[in-house]
Every structure is written in C-alpha cells, then in structure tokens.
Design an enzyme around this catalytic site. Sequence first.
Site, PDB file in Angstrom:
ATOM      1  N   ARG A 339       0.776  -1.121  -0.061  1.00 16.80           N
ATOM      2  CA  ARG A 339      -0.094   0.074  -0.210  1.00 16.80           C
ATOM      3  C   ARG A 339       0.902   1.318  -0.015  1.00 16.80           C
ATOM      4  NH1 ARG A 339      -2.845  -4.323   1.844  1.00 16.80           N
ATOM      5  NH2 ARG A 339      -5.177  -4.095   1.869  1.00 16.80           N
ATOM      6  N   ARG A 435      -5.805 -17.817  -9.631  1.00 13.40           N
ATOM      7  CA  ARG A 435      -6.650 -17.360  -8.218  1.00 13.40           C
ATOM      8  C   ARG A 435      -8.006 -16.674  -8.857  1.00 13.40           C
ATOM      9  NH1 ARG A 435      -2.767 -15.428  -3.849  1.00 13.40           N
ATOM     10  NH2 ARG A 435      -4.696 -15.123  -2.729  1.00 13.40           N
ATOM     11  N   ASP A 628      -3.970 -15.383   7.355  1.00 14.92           N
ATOM     12  CA  ASP A 628      -2.664 -15.959   6.873  1.00 14.92           C
ATOM     13  C   ASP A 628      -1.879 -16.566   7.957  1.00 14.92           C
ATOM     14  OD1 ASP A 628      -3.345 -14.482   4.378  1.00 14.92           O
ATOM     15  OD2 ASP A 628      -2.170 -12.951   4.989  1.00 14.92           O
ATOM     16  N   LYS A 655      -6.164 -19.205  -1.409  1.00 16.81           N
ATOM     17  CA  LYS A 655      -4.742 -18.575  -1.230  1.00 16.81           C
ATOM     18  C   LYS A 655      -3.862 -18.910  -2.136  1.00 16.81           C
ATOM     19  CE  LYS A 655      -6.423 -15.997   2.071  1.00 16.81           C
ATOM     20  NZ  LYS A 655      -6.540 -14.683   1.915  1.00 16.81           N
ATOM     21  N   ARG A 700       3.715 -19.805   2.970  1.00 23.42           N
ATOM     22  CA  ARG A 700       3.494 -20.052   4.320  1.00 23.42           C
ATOM     23  C   ARG A 700       3.180 -21.534   4.662  1.00 23.42           C
ATOM     24  NH1 ARG A 700       2.800 -14.749   5.644  1.00 23.42           N
ATOM     25  NH2 ARG A 700       1.850 -13.330   4.320  1.00 23.42           N
TER      26      ARG A 700
HETATM   27  C1  S3P Z   1      -4.165  -8.996   2.243  1.00 19.57           C
HETATM   28  C2  S3P Z   1      -5.481  -9.571   2.502  1.00 19.57           C
HETATM   29  C3  S3P Z   1      -5.768 -11.244   2.705  1.00 19.57           C
HETATM   30  C4  S3P Z   1      -4.388 -11.750   3.022  1.00 19.57           C
HETATM   31  C5  S3P Z   1      -3.435 -11.263   2.137  1.00 19.57           C
HETATM   32  C6  S3P Z   1      -3.134  -9.731   2.146  1.00 19.57           C
HETATM   33  C7  S3P Z   1      -4.141  -7.577   1.988  1.00 19.57           C
HETATM   34  O1  S3P Z   1      -6.254 -11.527   1.808  1.00 19.57           O
HETATM   35  O2  S3P Z   1      -4.707 -12.946   2.954  1.00 19.57           O
HETATM   36  O3  S3P Z   1      -2.238 -11.894   2.421  1.00 19.57           O
HETATM   37  O4  S3P Z   1      -2.985  -7.168   2.179  1.00 19.57           O
HETATM   38  O5  S3P Z   1      -5.180  -7.002   1.828  1.00 19.57           O
HETATM   39  P1  S3P Z   1      -7.997 -11.619   1.362  1.00 19.57           P
HETATM   40  O6  S3P Z   1      -8.302 -10.172   0.998  1.00 19.57           O
HETATM   41  O7  S3P Z   1      -8.179 -12.422   0.002  1.00 19.57           O
HETATM   42  O8  S3P Z   1      -8.377 -12.481   2.691  1.00 19.57           O
END
Ligand code: S3P
Length: 749
Positions: A339, A435, A628, A655, A700
């Site tokens: 971000r 995905r 996660d 995932k 992971r």
């Molecule tokens: C994340 C949100 C999660 C997480 C991913 C990072 C993020 O995914 O599993 O590793 O940075 O917004 P989901 O939004 O698919 O749950």
Amino acid sequence: MLQTSQTAQPVVNRLVVIGLGLIGSSLALAARNAGLATQVVGISRRSSTLDLALEMGVIDRPEQSLAAIAPELGAGDLVVIGVPTLTVPAMLKECSELLSDQVTITDVASVKGSVMAAAEEIYGRLPPQLVPGHPIAGSEKSGVTAAKADLFKDHRVILTPHADSGESHVQLVEKLWQSVGAVVSCMDIREHDEVLAATSHLPHFLAYSLVDTLASMRDNREIFRYAAGGFRDFTRIAASDPIMWRDIALANRQAILSVLDQIMDNFSEMRSAIDTGDETYLMDVFTRARDARNHFGNSIDPKALQQTMSDKIINYKVTPGGVAQGDIRVPGDKSMSHRSIMLGSIAEGMTEVTGFLEGEDSLATLQAFRDMGVVIEGPDQGRVVIHGVGLHGLKAPTKPLYLGNSGTSMRLLSGLLAGQSFDVELTGDQSLTGRPMARVADPLAEMGAVIETAPGGRPPMRIKGGNKLNAINYVLPMASAQVKSCVLLAGLYAQGETSTIEPAPTRDHSERMLRGFGYSVFSDGSKASLSGGGSLTATRIDVPADISSAAFFMVAAAITPGSDITLRHVGVNPTRIGVINILRQMGTSIELSNEKEVGGEPVADIRIRYAELNGIVIPEDQVPLAIDEFPVLFVAAACAKGETVLTGAEELRVKESDRIQSMADGLVTLGIDAQSTADGIRIQGGQLGSGTVHSHDDHRIAMAFAIAGLRSAGEIEIIECNNIATSFPGFVDLATAIGLTISVETQES
Ligand code: S3P
C-alpha cells in the site's frame, strides 16, 4: 595440451562441431574434458585451426568437411553448427544433403528466425532433427585459442524447438548443454530474437558506435588516454568479432531496427533535456535507470544465476529438535509495503518509506509502478523514496504488468487502474493465474469499469482505460481486505461516495494509510466510505514488522519447551491479531510491551514463552483476523493436547495454494490425524513424525512445516520452498538464529 578429465558418462554418441570459433571449440573442449561424447569431431576448413584444436585437446578427431564423417553418423550423434549466423544456411544445406534424418542437429547462432527460415527453405519443412539453440555466453575474444571449458557453466542456453522438433532430439541437445553446466530454457523464436535484439545486440552496436565515434575524433589519442573505468566497462564488447556482429545485424534486422528507433528517440529526448537544462527529466531518467539496473542486477549477474529461483527448486531439510530462543525483528509488513508504494505513487510529492519489505511480492508492486513511469528510489535496507505523480499522473505501461505470485498486487491494482485513461493488462505466475479475480472484476464492472479476465474469472486481467467510474455501495460477499481495498481505491477515481460493507472485520491498512496521506475515509463498524476526486499528500511511512511473519516464531516458541522469544516492533493492528488471540486461548503465554502508535498503526514488542497447549474450537470471528497465520497455527494444533477445530475458513482454499488441503496432507504425512472439511479442518494433537511434505509452491506452507521440525521425531523434508522469498526473505537465517537447523538444497527444475 589442456587437461582431459573424464568424469561423466557419455550423453551423446559422436559430437561433431562445425566451426571451431569461441563457442564451438569451448563446447567441444567442455564435452571432451568431461567425457560427454564417445568422440569429439571438429570440422574446420582451415587446417591450422584443426591442428591447434587437436594440439590443445579440444577435439579427438579433425576433419575438413562434413562429408568426411557424415556416412558414419546416425541416431545419438549430434552435429553442432558453430559458424557465423549468415553461414548457417550453407551448413544446413550440407546437413540436408549429407546427414541421415536420425542425426540430431543444433546450432549456436544468436539469431533464430533466420536459421528457421533457411531450414524451412532448404528442407521444404522444418526437420524434426533440428533443435535450434543459443548459448548466452561468450567473450570479446574469438577463435579456438580462446576456448574455455567452463564458458557455459551457470550461463543460460535458450533452445527454440519448433512444433515438429522430435522429443528425443530436443532431449539430446538439452542434456548436452546441461552436462556442460548450462541452465537450459526454451523460448518462442520470435520472442528470442526480440529479447536478444534489446539485451545483447543493441549494447554491442552502442559500444561499437561509441568507440568508433571517439576514435574518429581529431585528438583521439588524447581522448583514449583519459578514458577510464566507465569507458572500459561500457566498451569491452566493442572488441568482439566483426564478422559475427555484421551477421547478427543483418539477420535480425527488423527487431534491431525497432529497438534502435526506441533508443534514438530516448537519446534525442535526453539531448534536448541537456540542451534546455531540464533537471527533472534527467533526474527521472537516471534514477529510473539506476533503480531498474539494481532491481534486475541479480538476474544480470551470471553468478546470481546459480541462485535463480525459477531455475532451481529449493528444498529444505529440517533437523528435528532445537530450541526457540532469541530477540529478533522480522521483515516489514507485506500488506502495508504494497500500500505504501501504491498510495505514495498516486500522492502529490515525495513519500519516504522505511521498513519496506524487500520480498518478491512487494517488489512486484514497486516494479509495476516504475513500469507506469513513477520514479522510485531504492529499496535500500528497507528505505524507499517514491516521487508521487498524483492521482492522474500514471503513464501507460509498454507491456503487461507482471505481478508474480502476488494476489494483493493484482487485486488492489485492478481497483486503482480501473479509472485510468490507459489500457493495462495484469499478469502473474502460475499460482496467481489460478486465483479468482471475479471477486474484484464484478464490483469494478458495477462501477463502470471494463475488465476482461480469462475463463473462470482468472488472470490475466485486461482493464480498458478511459471509462468513467461511478460510486457504489458494495456489500462484500466474503470477508476480504483485498476486495474492500480494491473498491475503495477505485472509489478515489469515481464520482460520488463509494462505500464497502464487510461481513466481518478485515485488515484496515488501506483506510488507515489513506488517512495518513490526508485523504478522508469514513469508517463506521462494517462500513468504510470515501468520496472520489480528492488528492493524496505525500507522507512518511514506517512499516512495522509483519505479524504474519512473526507468527512463525510465535508458534515456534509456543510448541517448544523452554522457549522464550521476543519479537520487536511488530504491527498489532486489531484486525491482524487473531494469531495472538488464538495462541493465548490455546494456553501460550504472550506479553505485549512498548505499545505505541506509529503512523496510525499500533505496534508492540511481543514476548512468547512456552506453556502446554490445548486444542480449541477456533471462534469464527477470529478467522479473518488470523487468515494468513492458519498454516502455522495448524502446526500448533498438531502439538496441542486434544482436538482443534476450525470452521468458516473456506477462503483458505483460494490462497497461494489450497491451504486447508496442503496442510492436511502434510500433517497426515507426518503422522498427525488431520481431516479437512469444506470450510476448515479438525486436527488431533499428537507426535509429529518425519517425512517429505510439499509446499505446493506456497510460502506459508513451507515455513509452517519448517517450524514443525522443532517438535518432530525425525527429519522433515519440504519440497519447493522458493516462494518463501515472496514474503519472508531471510527466513532461514532468522530461523537458524533462534535455534532451528535447516539445510537448504537445490534441485534442477
Ligand atoms: C491481504 C488480505 C488478505 C491476506 C493477504 C493480504 C491484504 O487476503 O490473505 O495475504 O493485504 O489486503 P484476502 O483479502 O483475500 O483475505
């Protein structure tokens, strides 16, 4: 005479090398030294070359023509055409007239399109026995006297087999190159010629041109006297063989002209920037180029090829037992790192980020913004400086944005790019390509974006530019921070107020960081909203350590008697602390200290000490908060007394791998009673045994099973650990520092 040391079994019968230049004679020498052929035959029209080759031990048998040996050749024999590019057609003609169709033929020319065209004309079709190749190795030296047996070691060889190339012929050529230490890959012919025009041919022409220009200056002696390191580095290749480069220039004319045009445009822009004193332009180009050079430096450095992730499979062997003790800081938070680049790029002004995660996922985001014209300095020990271009300052990338393994990059970027004026395509690796992206494409379409995905809503995503976005009020069908963030980022470009409503709280880093950039985001329970059309102001961001990475060491301490680990400066945002809540509920002793807020995010030091664990029913409200961390929490469950049950976690199935199945399979292999269910798992605590488990290319999963080694009765081998670098570079070093014993082994892919 160069020494002969026969170490290997022959992989080809007779190896016939036509043309004893640098490449041909180095291959002959390498094969002969290692005993890779029953006989190495060298063909050259010049008897002096043959005499030298024989004397130097490069070949076993000299011949002046192919005709002299052709009748003896059949299946298992390999003819390598090692003559300059424009002479290859004449050699192919001789091959077509003299060789049986059982003999494998390859070449080493730097241009492949012209070789294929010649072969088609001579044979009337592309012959199955022909497997064109190109070793990306060489030096400015030429001729048999420059032969080096290790010239190809750890260098790439690109094969460009055609649709009818016979399997056995391809295998023979591949085996020979691999046996001389090369890393072999296959490529489409056209792509090969375009890529090589840019990366190899153009630099040679630039070097020739520079030296020629300087040499023709009146006082050239003076100039060369003062030419120092930079000139030497840049022009080394201008000492290369002129015939070879003349041939390449003519054989790859189209692709070379196209890159020459691009570089000449760039030159003339640079000329006018220097002329007009345009400092910003010059800083932009130099910074972008320096950082791109640093970013790609690893793959440019031939030594780094030994560690290239995609070419070699990395497996771990974890020795059972060990302690879990130490005081450490794990790398920066992945979600915040992504971000910081995204928001810093679309902000006005210069954003400085510290603690940035230099993992492959966040680097993919960083590269994507560089590809859209943003100047980003670093990363340098976690420091990144982003020269923001404002909400409307991104430029159309010249190629699809490649996001590697990173779902976060793709889903968040799709929102941010849906409202741009240009078209863009988002692609990724094999795992990312599988995905689901409909979860973001659907709400974006509702907002007015035009997005195409592959069947099943999978990547690549093609986003059409120039569409006006309308605000929506989106009720998320699943608890996903990526979907929420995607919609909010698109909302920056939409007219009106965009809001999201989530079924359960998910990480709110986007909302917090937007506020940090001065953008007002309204949060009320499950609802988050913002109005489009504002602007972001550059800021400073201190990315804390990633709780998702810290989780591996939290569980390490939680399962290992006598453990005591302190993890420094960890992000403890309430939407991320499911792992703390769950471990505490299972009986672990966890203390938080030094709690403070940094840049709108809570951070703390976390101390974890061993206490006996009990199985629990994991409360469903903790699922998004620990999403996660479940792979390693399942390891904790395997070491707990009694049963642990997880439900409401079907998201784990989409995932980087199907994490429920990957973990259930691995735990069962290690002797644990683990049963997957549609939306979770049941794990009966027991004794972890030993065995080989698969990571399914999921970082992971790999790290979770490494931690399991602390309590296993025997060695655990983990297959395919390459992707650990996506989120946790340096994992093995830190794991070793706290007391694990992991040996890293590589295997040919
Ligand atoms: C994340 C949100 C999660 C997480 C991913 C990072 C993020 O995914 O599993 O590793 O940075 O917004 P989901 O939004 O698919 O749950």
